[in-house]
Design a protein around this motif. Structure first.
Motif, mmCIF file in Angstrom:
data_model
loop_
_atom_site.group_PDB
_atom_site.id
_atom_site.type_symbol
_atom_site.label_atom_id
_atom_site.label_comp_id
_atom_site.label_asym_id
_atom_site.label_seq_id
_atom_site.Cartn_x
_atom_site.Cartn_y
_atom_site.Cartn_z
ATOM 1 N N UNK A 115 50.427 25.720 65.521
ATOM 2 C CA UNK A 115 50.188 26.387 64.453
ATOM 3 C C UNK A 115 49.938 25.523 63.226
ATOM 4 N N UNK A 116 49.557 26.034 62.341
ATOM 5 C CA UNK A 116 49.135 25.231 61.119
ATOM 6 C C UNK A 116 49.385 25.926 59.810
ATOM 7 N N UNK A 117 50.303 25.232 58.757
ATOM 8 C CA UNK A 117 50.969 25.908 57.506
ATOM 9 C C UNK A 117 49.895 25.507 56.359
ATOM 10 N N UNK A 118 49.677 26.609 55.537
ATOM 11 C CA UNK A 118 48.886 26.361 54.422
ATOM 12 C C UNK A 118 49.694 26.842 53.204
ATOM 13 N N UNK A 119 49.467 26.547 52.069
ATOM 14 C CA UNK A 119 49.929 27.220 50.755
ATOM 15 C C UNK A 119 48.830 27.324 49.776
ATOM 16 N N UNK A 120 48.818 28.262 49.056
ATOM 17 C CA UNK A 120 47.518 28.468 48.295
ATOM 18 C C UNK A 120 47.452 29.807 47.602
ATOM 19 N N UNK A 121 46.310 30.526 47.070
ATOM 20 C CA UNK A 121 46.294 31.463 46.242
ATOM 21 C C UNK A 121 45.500 32.622 47.007
ATOM 22 N N UNK A 122 45.989 33.814 46.682
ATOM 23 C CA UNK A 122 45.301 34.771 47.457
ATOM 24 C C UNK A 122 44.922 36.096 46.650
ATOM 25 N N UNK A 123 43.666 36.520 46.733
ATOM 26 C CA UNK A 123 43.298 37.640 46.003
ATOM 27 C C UNK A 123 42.831 38.788 46.800
ATOM 28 N N UNK A 124 43.293 39.909 46.738
ATOM 29 C CA UNK A 124 42.754 41.162 47.623
ATOM 30 C C UNK A 124 42.541 42.330 46.764
ATOM 31 N N UNK A 125 41.716 43.135 47.311
ATOM 32 C CA UNK A 125 41.210 44.355 46.480
ATOM 33 C C UNK A 125 40.962 45.295 47.480
ATOM 34 N N UNK A 126 40.788 46.588 46.932
ATOM 35 C CA UNK A 126 40.628 47.729 47.954
ATOM 36 C C UNK A 126 39.940 48.715 46.871
ATOM 37 N N UNK A 127 38.749 49.288 47.269
ATOM 38 C CA UNK A 127 38.230 50.615 46.353
ATOM 39 C C UNK A 127 37.630 51.596 47.609
ATOM 40 N N UNK A 128 37.959 52.771 47.532
ATOM 41 C CA UNK A 128 37.428 53.649 48.085
ATOM 42 C C UNK A 128 36.870 54.736 47.496
ATOM 43 N N UNK A 129 35.932 55.257 47.746
ATOM 44 C CA UNK A 129 35.333 56.192 46.889
ATOM 45 C C UNK A 129 34.157 57.111 47.819
ATOM 46 N N UNK A 130 33.707 58.263 46.940
ATOM 47 C CA UNK A 130 32.637 58.976 47.937
ATOM 48 C C UNK A 130 31.496 58.871 47.086
ATOM 49 N N UNK A 131 30.539 58.423 47.649
ATOM 50 C CA UNK A 131 29.196 57.959 47.263
ATOM 51 C C UNK A 131 28.353 59.494 46.995
ATOM 52 N N UNK A 132 28.056 60.398 47.956
ATOM 53 C CA UNK A 132 27.531 61.498 48.139
ATOM 54 C C UNK A 132 28.562 62.559 48.729
ATOM 55 N N UNK A 133 28.415 63.822 48.632
ATOM 56 C CA UNK A 133 29.220 64.628 49.370
ATOM 57 C C UNK A 133 29.376 64.454 50.920
ATOM 58 N N UNK A 134 30.293 64.254 51.454
ATOM 59 C CA UNK A 134 30.503 64.019 52.866
ATOM 60 C C UNK A 134 30.305 62.290 53.130
ATOM 61 N N UNK A 135 29.946 61.690 52.166
ATOM 62 C CA UNK A 135 29.890 60.333 52.482
ATOM 63 C C UNK A 135 30.730 59.376 51.731
ATOM 64 N N UNK A 136 31.703 58.697 52.407
ATOM 65 C CA UNK A 136 32.640 57.974 51.770
ATOM 66 C C UNK A 136 32.643 56.536 52.275
ATOM 67 N N UNK A 137 32.813 55.706 51.315
ATOM 68 C CA UNK A 137 32.810 54.277 51.529
ATOM 69 C C UNK A 137 34.078 53.529 51.291
ATOM 70 N N UNK A 138 34.640 52.887 52.158
ATOM 71 C CA UNK A 138 35.802 51.772 51.892
ATOM 72 C C UNK A 138 35.435 50.563 51.838
ATOM 73 N N UNK A 139 35.776 49.789 50.840
ATOM 74 C CA UNK A 139 35.639 48.501 50.622
ATOM 75 C C UNK A 139 37.029 47.621 50.406
ATOM 76 N N UNK A 140 36.888 46.484 51.146
ATOM 77 C CA UNK A 140 38.178 45.669 50.993
ATOM 78 C C UNK A 140 37.560 44.209 51.000
ATOM 79 N N UNK A 141 38.240 43.429 50.183
ATOM 80 C CA UNK A 141 37.867 41.931 50.238
ATOM 81 C C UNK A 141 38.991 41.218 50.055
ATOM 82 N N UNK A 142 39.052 39.935 50.781
ATOM 83 C CA UNK A 142 40.409 38.911 50.550
ATOM 84 C C UNK A 142 39.753 37.780 50.327
ATOM 85 N N UNK A 143 40.209 36.981 49.641
ATOM 86 C CA UNK A 143 39.923 35.721 48.916
ATOM 87 C C UNK A 143 41.157 34.877 49.175
ATOM 88 N N UNK A 144 41.244 33.612 49.808
ATOM 89 C CA UNK A 144 42.290 32.886 49.777
ATOM 90 C C UNK A 144 41.850 31.206 49.702
#
Length: 299
Positions: free
Chosen positions: A212-241
């Motif tokens: 194992x390895x232990x780390x200590x730091x900062x995390x940023x995460x985000x989620x955006x889900x939306x409809x681009x066009x009718x019946x076309x959906x996009x889910x985006x997620x990003x995680x930074x550490x």
């Protein structure tokens, strides 16, 4: 790496802003809500022996699970998401069936809302690993046969992150979380770190003989889900550490985009794109893209 990070950040921000314009505010009712989908993506190509244009017959499949289980009670929210995907491909002239995708991830975040605000005090938990063994392939110089060497398996590696922070949440589809005091654990099987020639840190940053390895730091995460066009959906997620204890300027990135184009209740076309940067694994971006026809089952 900085240019790639900037491009991903700008793309995510553009998608997030677009989503803000297209989605109406919605406050879910108190109690539990759930939503999930199982999808099988299938790709196939075939060539007969008379085909002169080049190509190898192959078949591949990718199974994906995306399940949300959320709870709300007035100013308290608890959101849980389970993601899993596993893919295989088999080409005619290859004796081995090879993995094209393998990931299991669980995200959980609880929040206590500040009065009349989209801001919450938060605490998050994230776990990532894989389902099956992973191999590197090489060629035997004497026989010309393909050799495969096991390099990973379930819980090797596995990542666990947790910590308090602040969350901005418009609704279940739009949120980001900032956690400046995040503990991260990297777990591996010590069989991969126990060789006499092993160099500290070569296997996902873990030292010789350790699991194992232990780390200590900062995390940023985000989620955006939306409809681009009718019946076309996009889910985006990003995680930074960023790890305060070792090279904090080297930011780990995990961006995932899943676009679903619905044909009918049971069929859809699906595009999945993922970009990962983790210099403990490899000092370059890891890119994965999957596209195919999907068979859906709502759960």
């Amino acid at each position: 790496m900085k240019k790639m990070l900037l491009a991903l950040t700008l793309a995510f921000a553009a998608n997030f802003a677009n989503a803000q314009d297209k989605k109406k505010d919605s406050i879910p009712p108190n109690g539990w809500t759930k939503d999930g989908n199982i999808q099988l993506l299938f790709n196939q190509s075939a060539f007969n022996k008379e085909w002169k244009g080049g190509g190898t017959s192959s078949v591949s499949g990718n199974l994906t699970l995306n399940y949300d289980l959320n709870y709300r009670m007035n100013d308290f929210t608890w959101d849980n998401k389970l993601l899993a995907n596993y893919g295989l491909t088999k080409t005619k002239d290859d004796e081995f069936t090879r993995k094209t995708s393998d990931r299991i991830e669980f995200n959980s975040i609880a929040g206590k809302q500040l009065t009349d605000s989209n801001w919450y005090y938060s605490y998050f938990f994230n776990f990532r690993s894989q389902i099956a063994k992973g191999y590197e392939y090489s060629e035997d110089t004497d026989t010309g046969e393909t050799i495969r060497t096991e390099t990973t398996h379930f819980f090797s590696p596995a990542y666990l992150q947790t910590g308090p922070g602040m969350m901005w949440k418009k609704n279940d589809n739009f949120m980001f979380n900032i956690a400046p005091a995040t503990a991260r654990f990297i777990f591996v099987d010590d069989v991969f770190t126990s060789g006499v020639d092993y160099v500290d840190g070569d296997y996902f940053g873990v030292d010789q003989g350790k699991s194992s390895r232990f780390e200590f730091g900062a995390s940023i995460s985000a989620l955006a889900t939306f409809e681009i066009l009718e019946n076309v959906n996009m889910e985006n997620s990003i995680n930074l550490y960023s790890n305060y204890l070792d090279n904090p300027g080297n930011i780990d990135i995990d961006y995932l985009m899943n676009m679903e184009m619905t044909i009918n209740r049971y069929l859809s076309a699906n595009l999945l794109f993922q970009a990962i940067y983790d210099d403990n694994a490899v000092g370059a971006f890891q890119i994965r893209e999957v596209f195919g026809l999907g068979i859906n089952y709502k759960i």
